[in-house]
Scaffold this motif. Sequence first.
Motif: not given
Length: 675
Positions: A327-350
């Motif tokens: 369950d934790i692994i799936n949570m992290i996997r989806e979080s990474i997908r969310y970060v990589q879903s757009s450049e703006s989200i990736q910039d904020r995460f950086n």
Amino acid sequence: MCRRQKKLTINNELDLSDAVIVKSGRLKSVVWNDFDRVRKGETYIAICRHCKKRLSGSSASGTSHLRNHLIRCRRRSNGSNGVAQYFVRGKKKELANERRKDEDVLSVVNVRDEHEKEELDDVNVVSVGFDQRRCRFDLARMIILHGYPLSMVEDVGFRMFIGNLQPLFELVAFERVESDCMEIYAKEKHKIFEALDKLPGKISISVDVWSGSDDFDEFLCLAAHYIDEAWELKKRVLNFFMVDPSHTGEMLAEVIMTCLMEWDIDRKLFSMASSHSPPFGENVANKIRDRLSQNKFLYCYGQLFDVSCGVNVINQMAQDSLQTCCDIINMIRESIRYVQSSESIQDRFNQWIVETEAESERNLCIDDPTRWDSTCTMLEIALEQKSAFSLMNEHDPDSVLCPSDLGWERLGTIVEFLKVFVEVINAFTKSSCLPANMYFPEVCDVHLRLIEWTKNPDDFISSLAVNMRKKFDDFWEKNYLVLAIATILDPRFKMKLVEYYYPLFYGTSASELIEDISECIKALYDEHSVGSLLASSDQALGWQNHQHRSNGVAHGKEPDDRLMEFDRYINNTTTTPGQDSKSDLEKYLEEPLFPRNSDFDILNWWKVHTPKYPILSMMARNVLAVPMSNVSSSENAFETCQRRRVSETWRSLRPSTVQALMCAQDWIQSELEST
């Protein structure tokens, strides 16, 4: 055909296998750009480079007949008009001015690649001849080696390519290339049979389960592992056959025994490695061991016969670890997908990475769920940036929920488990064939870590470690003797590594267990010593039988097996006057340890020391060839589904053809690697 034309035409059935191309500066005519002039004995022959027609190449015959042929030659790539113009122009220039012949020739010659011209200039004598059969078998060998579909020989594109590449090659159909593959398999099998027959030592086998077109089709891959006369560790596939789902363990054991007897190695077996996964359960190994033990073919009453795959148990523990926190692994996997879903989200995460000082040299990545080592990498990088994930979870309402602090902590511990397992599997698969001494230090390290992990104060982690240790203990109980004996035969460790690790495992009980190992290796040595004595007796008996036959005396029965114990008694109690009473084993264990270094080659060490330890080296040859892993490369070692699959291009073929292709591919690849 006129008499002169008959003289100018050479019989195409004339054998030119030993003919040679003759290069001469006197061949100035342009026709020699399209002919090869060869010599067969005292006869000179001109061979058309396009259709391979043979004509007289004698200087007395001139070149007119060669020009006439090229005008009619349909296979010349330039076309008929180009040919006519080419030779009309060339002939006029030759007749007009003999002195300018060289310049005329250069004006019409087809310019080849300069590099090719330099190579051709260096070659004065080249063998000539096209061999249809050899080319046909080269094609079949290529298909086997690279796993190509047999039906490729009937593809239109392939036929066009071959037709343009070599018009003389007679194209073959599916049935023909299948027959050629079977013939190659038969020839290569004979080579392997002879190699196994000449081996100075024993043979260990491994049994691996493969999948077919679906999960219901299963194949068993039977492979031999041995050390040859040159002290090189070899692995060769012997059989690859489909398993009948209705077969019981006893029937499957009988099938394997039949294969071993067909190869005539049932008397030469030392051990058998398997994963014990269905359909090859532990019952099958026991049946085979009991059958061989009845005939007294096995050492130490079969104690060292049944071994299991080290990579397999590590994989099971790794996947158990991942399953507990899926369950934790799936949570992290989806979080990474969310970060990589757009450049703006990736910039904020950086930005959050910078704020939390969670910089990492590696970028976030999504794992391949079929390879657990990639999941380990994904989690390891995510852990380095966990504080940035926490900030994202606080400030971004659309983000995926992240693990709690306890979840991150537990995940960190599990990733430490996985990193250890990755290192161990990489050590187990760094070569397709590893001597058995390589496994003991790695396995002992895992053993120590499991003991440590079971003491973790977090019940979640400790219970996981307890479950993993149960699987490990099953593996250890089955393999500890072989592992220990193999490391004792490593001159860098001998008994010392066992004496170091066992007190860490067993405390005060260690001395008794070490003594058991010591007694086992002594018993194994004694059996090899008796075997050496019997081999010498057999040689002497063979000479006596030869003498009897020479004198006309018939040979009677072989010595009764009941005297084998007497031979053992003689070997243990008799010493030659002046001979050292110490055995090879005792001398070996008493000598200082060999210095440890990274490039140590244990097989070469035993090769060099065979004259010094003749009996012990025989034992080392047998023990070090034991396969402690069925997995030959890290590419397959980390897959969540351990079974390898037969390629789609081959699995629809007849079972006998599949076996021929799989075995021949292994043999050809091994031969190429060795050269």
